[in-house]
Design an enzyme around this catalytic site. Sequence first.
Site, mmCIF file in Angstrom:
data_model
loop_
_atom_site.group_PDB
_atom_site.id
_atom_site.type_symbol
_atom_site.label_atom_id
_atom_site.label_comp_id
_atom_site.label_asym_id
_atom_site.label_seq_id
_atom_site.Cartn_x
_atom_site.Cartn_y
_atom_site.Cartn_z
ATOM 1 N N SER A 146 -37.794 -61.071 -43.722
ATOM 2 C CA SER A 146 -36.933 -62.193 -43.366
ATOM 3 C C SER A 146 -35.582 -62.008 -44.040
ATOM 4 O O SER A 146 -35.474 -61.354 -45.074
ATOM 5 C CB SER A 146 -37.597 -63.479 -43.862
ATOM 6 N N SER A 147 -34.563 -62.627 -43.473
ATOM 7 C CA SER A 147 -33.218 -62.505 -44.051
ATOM 8 C C SER A 147 -33.104 -63.220 -45.393
ATOM 9 O O SER A 147 -32.138 -63.027 -46.120
ATOM 10 C CB SER A 147 -32.173 -63.063 -43.083
ATOM 11 N N CYS A 148 -34.106 -64.042 -45.760
ATOM 12 C CA CYS A 148 -34.029 -64.777 -47.034
ATOM 13 C C CYS A 148 -34.272 -63.871 -48.248
ATOM 14 O O CYS A 148 -34.202 -64.317 -49.381
ATOM 15 C CB CYS A 148 -35.003 -65.937 -47.047
ATOM 16 N N TYR B 245 -41.255 -67.054 -51.453
ATOM 17 C CA TYR B 245 -41.429 -66.343 -50.176
ATOM 18 C C TYR B 245 -40.610 -65.050 -50.175
ATOM 19 O O TYR B 245 -41.093 -63.980 -49.789
ATOM 20 C CB TYR B 245 -40.990 -67.245 -49.016
ATOM 21 N N LYS C 231 -41.794 -61.044 -49.835
ATOM 22 C CA LYS C 231 -41.281 -60.143 -48.803
ATOM 23 C C LYS C 231 -40.595 -58.907 -49.409
ATOM 24 O O LYS C 231 -40.726 -57.795 -48.886
ATOM 25 C CB LYS C 231 -40.321 -60.891 -47.864
ATOM 26 N N HIS D 184 -38.505 -74.774 -38.849
ATOM 27 C CA HIS D 184 -37.170 -74.286 -39.167
ATOM 28 C C HIS D 184 -36.119 -75.130 -38.440
ATOM 29 O O HIS D 184 -36.448 -75.930 -37.585
ATOM 30 C CB HIS D 184 -37.045 -72.814 -38.757
#
Length: 309
Positions: free
Chosen positions: A108-110, A137, A141, A180
């Site tokens: 994920s971009s987070c 999270y 990742k 989201h």
Amino acid sequence: MEKSSKIYVAGHNGMVGSAIIRKLEKEGFTNIIKRSSKELDLRDQVAVANFFEEQKPDYVFLAAAKVGGIVANNTYRAEFLFDNLQIQNNIIHQSYLNKVKKLMFLGSSCIYPKMAPQPLKEEYLLTGLLEETNEPYAIAKITGIKMCDAYRAQYGCNYISAMPTNLYGYNDNYHPQNSHVLPALIRKFHEAKQNNEPHVTIWGSGSPMREFLFADDLADACFYLMQNYDEPNLINIGTGEDLTIKDLALMIKDIIGFKGDLVFDSSKPDGTPRKLMDVSKLHSKGWKHKVNLKEGIQLAYQDFLNKHS
């Protein structure tokens, strides 16, 4: 991948997994393995070991994860860390033990630092502090990316990591608390229109900028990369285009036909100010997204109506 190759899509009931299955079936792949979370708890080491030994997949798309928006990430911090680490550890390790030819890990971009320069280049990973609300999270990742690289370095495994931007599309989660921003807004505007409400309240100031990718475009990119990309580190998957939450809300309002006003609740958190992916690496590999945002939201809203009305 051969048309007869045995392909395991972990997380096939989710928005990403189901999009990958649609893509594989469209391309003529027939030997696809699926297991729901009821049939196989991916957090259970013994169960996953038995599954891999029995099935011996050739290729794995690791799209299974515990996911959610700002509220869910911040509320279930321990679960988001533990569950995601367990899922990844079990699948990546069993893929190695059972000689899977290639694995794609989806993140994920987070994973990027909160204040990283924009747009987000792959090399910005681990150059600063993470966004506090989704740190557990993100750490899970990042561990998955590093695990794929470590198994590549030590054991010669062909494991690749792809980091999608914010996703939306068919089979999205519209839960009032755990969804989201884009699906949450679709639901909000739809219900406000149905109930003739005078306004819709949007979390935060409306100024943060976000990028959105249609999930079927992501599946197309995943399929393309599985065939054409074999490198360590990670690759961003996105559109390279973003807009403010306010402009997103106005677009959704227009598509749904809500006539009331927008109210921004600045007491609620904004999250990261901007999260735009640098997709020059992906473009250089020969892939670009096809579905524009307005068209994608129309498709997603139709899907929402089919399932929720």
